[in-house]
Design an enzyme around this catalytic site. Structure first.
Site, mmCIF file in Angstrom:
data_model
loop_
_atom_site.group_PDB
_atom_site.id
_atom_site.type_symbol
_atom_site.label_atom_id
_atom_site.label_comp_id
_atom_site.label_asym_id
_atom_site.label_seq_id
_atom_site.Cartn_x
_atom_site.Cartn_y
_atom_site.Cartn_z
ATOM 1 N N ARG A 62 5.031 -21.776 6.136
ATOM 2 C CA ARG A 62 5.268 -20.282 6.222
ATOM 3 C C ARG A 62 6.065 -19.274 5.720
ATOM 4 O O ARG A 62 5.988 -18.397 4.451
ATOM 5 C CB ARG A 62 6.247 -19.878 7.257
ATOM 6 C CG ARG A 62 5.633 -18.312 7.691
ATOM 7 C CD ARG A 62 6.818 -17.558 9.295
ATOM 8 N NE ARG A 62 6.611 -19.005 9.922
ATOM 9 C CZ ARG A 62 7.735 -19.333 10.485
ATOM 10 N NH1 ARG A 62 9.007 -18.245 9.256
ATOM 11 N NH2 ARG A 62 8.793 -20.299 10.975
ATOM 12 N N TYR A 116 -3.768 7.387 4.786
ATOM 13 C CA TYR A 116 -5.616 6.700 5.313
ATOM 14 C C TYR A 116 -4.962 6.699 7.042
ATOM 15 O O TYR A 116 -3.647 6.033 7.649
ATOM 16 C CB TYR A 116 -4.715 5.386 4.844
ATOM 17 C CG TYR A 116 -5.465 3.896 5.776
ATOM 18 C CD1 TYR A 116 -7.575 4.426 5.497
ATOM 19 C CD2 TYR A 116 -4.823 2.980 5.925
ATOM 20 C CE1 TYR A 116 -7.796 3.276 5.889
ATOM 21 C CE2 TYR A 116 -5.439 2.356 7.008
ATOM 22 C CZ TYR A 116 -7.074 1.897 5.842
ATOM 23 O OH TYR A 116 -8.047 1.046 6.840
ATOM 24 N N ASP A 188 1.506 3.950 -0.983
ATOM 25 C CA ASP A 188 0.102 3.888 -1.386
ATOM 26 C C ASP A 188 -0.756 4.036 -1.871
ATOM 27 O O ASP A 188 -1.743 4.654 -2.487
ATOM 28 C CB ASP A 188 -0.998 4.455 0.262
ATOM 29 C CG ASP A 188 -1.796 3.174 0.779
ATOM 30 O OD1 ASP A 188 -2.233 2.516 -0.446
ATOM 31 O OD2 ASP A 188 -2.044 3.306 1.789
ATOM 32 N N LYS A 213 -9.339 -4.783 -1.001
ATOM 33 C CA LYS A 213 -10.044 -3.628 -2.427
ATOM 34 C C LYS A 213 -10.644 -4.371 -3.376
ATOM 35 O O LYS A 213 -11.028 -5.119 -3.010
ATOM 36 C CB LYS A 213 -10.317 -2.065 -1.902
ATOM 37 C CG LYS A 213 -9.113 -1.832 -0.212
ATOM 38 C CD LYS A 213 -10.549 -1.452 0.469
ATOM 39 C CE LYS A 213 -10.083 -0.728 1.979
ATOM 40 N NZ LYS A 213 -9.116 -0.001 2.562
#
Ligand SMILES: *Cc1c(COP(=O)(O)O)cnc(C)c1O
Length: 401
Positions: A62, A116, A188, A213
């Protein structure tokens, strides 16, 4: 550090970032290092391993393996001033964790009104339930943000340029006002891909990317990343670990591979988008081009001052009067533009959007339908011909009404 030097320019860093022979082996690319269990040689070693919590120390799957560490290290180099980067299974997961890392019940969060949409949903539903109050502000507020900061204001969430409408924010002015009052700033930075705009250098405490993206760039992996200054790095890291956030080595490998070509891809996305946007500006069916490099885009002067370039994503406002049937006439028969939500991949997309449903502090003044375009890597002549036919279909359908 990787094999690169801290003074290298961006195009060199895309190639050298996170490449450390001692960590990932002699091949150019790191292996896809799949693991959950890490085995220790002795009880003493097991006890010792618990003490260190840094990338580069094997502990448990993890916490990542060299494939993920290499990606995180390369991304940290993209944001000068960052102490480290945490990886998440999506951009939304990254936004959610970054905000959770700094907020507690009773706090007030300020969010830019052009953010967003899933950021809004998270704030309005999840954070509200947690006792955090969200207030939206005009993206063009600049240093006027100071007047909105009260005793309970803990954090400011920025996005520049904003989703759908592309207003460019005065991030340095907002961050300076916030910093003076001890308020955390988060950005962002997905549109600029931490390439055209260096968020931490410009005053932000925490920068977030939907790596889905441009980092990945091939529309085949979901990824979120959060980078933080030394002041917030430990808090970010522990919150992400407490939430059990991790990404697969396969996804990390693909993202790292995407990053190696991001410089050349962005150069082409930028050039093609500018060419197409300039062509669109002269079309009778287009009222306005919402692209930060264009003078009629709010914040254009700030973009010129703070950014080193522009991405391949922008919107156009069509002449008013086109209803759903006219929009469908334009969109449905496009040959090269897909109809889908994500962006930043090599393929072009055209998406009808409605900013009116995604803001509350400011009104959207535009009267015509908005189409958001992701300009991919195809030939611009072909892309323009496809749009030209689409705009003609729009005009015909709009006139028929
Ligand atoms: C796509 C996007 C996100 C979310 O990323 P996912 O990986 O799709 O969760 C966040 N911010 C912006 C600006 C985006 O365009």
């Amino acid at each position: 550090m990787s094999e690169g030097s801290g003074d290298d320019r961006p195009d060199t860093r895309f190639v050298t970032g996170g490449r450390r022979k001692s960590l990932t082996g002699p091949a150019v690319n790191p292996p896809v290092w799949r693991a959950s269990t890490v085995l220790y040689d002795s009880y003493a070693e097991l006890k010792g391993a618990k003490g260190s919590n840094e990338d580069g120390t094997f502990f448990y799957g993890r916490r990542g393996m060299p494939t993920q560490w290499a990606l995180a290290e390369a991304l940290t180099e993209l944001e000068p001033g960052a102490a480290g980067t945490m990886l998440f299974p999506s951009g939304v997961a990254a936004i959610a964790c970054a905000l959770l890392a700094v907020l507690k019940p009773g706090d007030v969060l300020l969010v830019t009104d052009n953010s967003y949409d899933p950021t809004r949903s998270y704030a309005d539903a999840f954070l509200k339930r947690m006792g955090v109050e969200t207030r939206y502000f005009d993206p063009m507020i600049g240093s006027g943000i100071a007047e909105l900061i009260c005793d309970r204001t803990k954090a400011i969430m920025l996005e520049s340029p904003g989703s759908l409408t592309f207003e460019v924010q005065d991030v340095p002015a907002i961050c300076a006002a916030a910093n003076e009052r001890g308020v955390v700033t988060l950005l962002d930075n997905t549109w600029a891909a931490s390439h055209f705009f260096k968020g931490i250098e410009k005053g932000c405490d925490i920068t977030i990317l939907a790596g889905t993206k441009y980092i990945v760039g091939h529309s085949d992996v979901m990824l979120g990343t959060v980078s933080a200054t030394p002041k917030y790095w430990k808090r970010l890291r522990s919150t992400a670990q407490q939430l059990g956030q991790t990404i697969s080595p396969d996804d990390a490998y693909l993202a790292l591979r995407g990053l190696r070509t991001m410089g050349v891809r962005l150069e082409r996305h930028e050039r093609s988008a500018l060419e197409i946007a300039h062509w669109l500006k002269d079309q009778p069916q287009v009222v306005r081009v919402l692209h930060p490099a264009f003078e009629d885009c709010p914040g254009h002067e700030i973009w010129k001052r703070d950014f080193t370039g522009s991405a391949g994503l922008f919107s156009i406002e069509l002449t008013p009067g086109g209803d759903d049937a006219a929009i469908a006439a334009l969109i449905d028969e496009l040959r090269l533009y897909g109809l889908g939500y994500s962006w930043g991949g090599y393929e072009s997309l055209a998406l009808p959007v409605d900013p009116r449903t995604a803001r509350s502090a400011t009104a959207w003044e535009g009267r015509g339908p908005l189409i958001r375009l992701n300009i991919g890597l195809e030939d611009t002549g072909d892309l323009i011909a496809d749009l030209a036919a689409g705009l003609e279909r729009y005009e015909k359908a709009a006139c028929r009404r």
